[in-house]
Design a protein around this motif. Sequence first.
Motif, PDB file in Angstrom:
ATOM      1  N   ILE A  71      28.901  36.846  46.585  1.00 56.60           N
ATOM      2  CA  ILE A  71      28.435  35.606  45.959  1.00 56.60           C
ATOM      3  C   ILE A  71      27.649  34.803  46.989  1.00 56.60           C
ATOM      4  CG2 ILE A  71      29.175  33.665  44.511  1.00 56.60           C
ATOM      5  CD1 ILE A  71      32.073  34.726  45.018  1.00 56.60           C
ATOM      6  N   ALA A  72      26.575  34.135  46.533  1.00 51.54           N
ATOM      7  CA  ALA A  72      25.810  33.251  47.429  1.00 51.54           C
ATOM      8  C   ALA A  72      26.565  31.932  47.583  1.00 51.54           C
ATOM      9  CB  ALA A  72      24.421  32.997  46.853  1.00 51.54           C
ATOM     10  N   GLY A  81      26.167  29.880  44.286  1.00 50.78           N
ATOM     11  CA  GLY A  81      27.116  30.093  43.197  1.00 50.78           C
ATOM     12  C   GLY A  81      26.763  31.248  42.281  1.00 50.78           C
ATOM     13  N   HIS A  82      25.674  31.960  42.633  1.00 49.06           N
ATOM     14  CA  HIS A  82      25.283  33.122  41.831  1.00 49.06           C
ATOM     15  C   HIS A  82      25.893  34.391  42.429  1.00 49.06           C
ATOM     16  CE1 HIS A  82      21.538  31.450  39.645  1.00 49.06           C
ATOM     17  NE2 HIS A  82      22.137  30.428  40.211  1.00 49.06           N
ATOM     18  N   MET A  83      26.092  35.377  41.589  1.00 49.26           N
ATOM     19  CA  MET A  83      26.506  36.690  42.053  1.00 49.26           C
ATOM     20  C   MET A  83      25.323  37.350  42.742  1.00 49.26           C
ATOM     21  SD  MET A  83      29.320  38.386  41.906  1.00 49.26           S
ATOM     22  CE  MET A  83      30.306  37.806  40.521  1.00 49.26           C
ATOM     23  N   LEU A  84      25.575  37.971  43.874  1.00 49.10           N
ATOM     24  CA  LEU A  84      24.506  38.713  44.570  1.00 49.10           C
ATOM     25  C   LEU A  84      24.481  40.158  44.064  1.00 49.10           C
ATOM     26  CD1 LEU A  84      25.072  37.090  48.080  1.00 49.10           C
ATOM     27  CD2 LEU A  84      23.135  36.727  46.551  1.00 49.10           C
ATOM     28  N   ALA A  85      24.117  41.107  44.920  1.00 48.64           N
ATOM     29  CA  ALA A  85      23.884  42.482  44.454  1.00 48.64           C
ATOM     30  C   ALA A  85      25.187  43.263  44.247  1.00 48.64           C
ATOM     31  CB  ALA A  85      22.988  43.206  45.459  1.00 48.64           C
ATOM     32  N   THR A  86      25.971  42.845  43.299  1.00 49.11           N
ATOM     33  CA  THR A  86      27.204  43.573  43.007  1.00 49.11           C
ATOM     34  C   THR A  86      26.896  44.856  42.247  1.00 49.11           C
ATOM     35  OG1 THR A  86      29.273  43.522  41.763  1.00 49.11           O
ATOM     36  CG2 THR A  86      27.489  42.159  40.916  1.00 49.11           C
ATOM     37  N   VAL A  96      27.423  32.167  38.151  1.00 46.53           N
ATOM     38  CA  VAL A  96      28.848  32.003  37.845  1.00 46.53           C
ATOM     39  C   VAL A  96      29.244  30.526  37.903  1.00 46.53           C
ATOM     40  CG1 VAL A  96      31.176  32.570  38.614  1.00 46.53           C
ATOM     41  CG2 VAL A  96      29.381  34.322  38.667  1.00 46.53           C
ATOM     42  N   ALA A  97      28.931  29.855  39.021  1.00 47.31           N
ATOM     43  CA  ALA A  97      29.345  28.454  39.160  1.00 47.31           C
ATOM     44  C   ALA A  97      28.660  27.593  38.096  1.00 47.31           C
ATOM     45  CB  ALA A  97      29.026  27.941  40.554  1.00 47.31           C
TER      46      ALA A  97
END
Length: 299
Positions: A71-72, A81-86, A96-97
Amino acid sequence: MTEAQDRIVAGVELGGTKSIVLIGRGRDILVSERLPTTTPAVTLAALRQRLAEWHEQYKPEALGIGSFGPIALDKSDADYGHMLATPKPGWAGADVAGALAEGFGERVAIHTDVTGAALAEGQWGAARGLSDHVYVTVGTGVGMGIIVNGQPVSGRMHPEAGHVRVRRMAGDDFAGACPFHGDCLEGLVAGPGIAARVGRPAQELAADDPAWTFVADALAESFAGLFLTLACGRIVIGGGVGVGQPQLLDMVRAGVVEKLSGYLPFINTAEVANRIVHAQLGDQAGPLGTLALARTVLD
Ligand code: ADP
Ligand code: ZN
């Protein structure tokens, strides 16, 4: 001002397969619900919906989100609050946030579920009263939540100290199982790494199997490095491998004492049992971690 422990907060634990949304006061969970983690659109909307329904009744003052990663976490980044390279399909880039924050204003804390667990162990578990400690989960992967001065360490993102390479024990030439680094700590000591080394699931190995010597040595290398880097008061170990093999604890303690050779005054044979301990919160660490995260943004 009401004591932080008495104030009502909300939490969301976002897991790879299931998620939990809850309201709590201190370590008491007042209401909670578990949902499957499917797509971001469906799952985040369902979690948000539950928070909205409970808002009127409980009036939570802050929201803590403990999530799978990466997560950033840098607030100056546009993708905070964003998902990174999952690798989890559909989740890379998910806000997400942002999707959960409505009604909480600035009072939203997001971090990894592991960091949440670290805070929870600090408030209610195995690291109570300490301001500097590390929670290490050894399970499907190796995750570390690092608490310094009572606050989680976050830079550009959360630390990924489970992927640091450690010096290999003499005679150990196993290639490791991390898809990125081969024989980083996670590649050597997480469940899949152990299974790749011995050809069967980690939980089927006898307590005195020689493979545990390699696992304990790699963990001891890592922990010695953490004590040297952070001068932390305690390392708390959790996870399926971490607590499922009780013999590992004393092996790791002895390894850390030997590797540090008396260099750190707070790590010696008499002290080490107090410096490296098992987690106490078990499967409550995740949900309680979200409440602990929420408390970091209460004033
Ligand atoms: P996760 O990391 O996915 O949250 P766990 O902490 O339960 O979940 O870790 C699962 C991993 O731990 C699996 O790789 C499994 O093989 C391993 N594991 C579970 N129980 C034990 C045990 N008693 N001894 C050794 N390894 C175990
Ligand atoms: Zn790795």
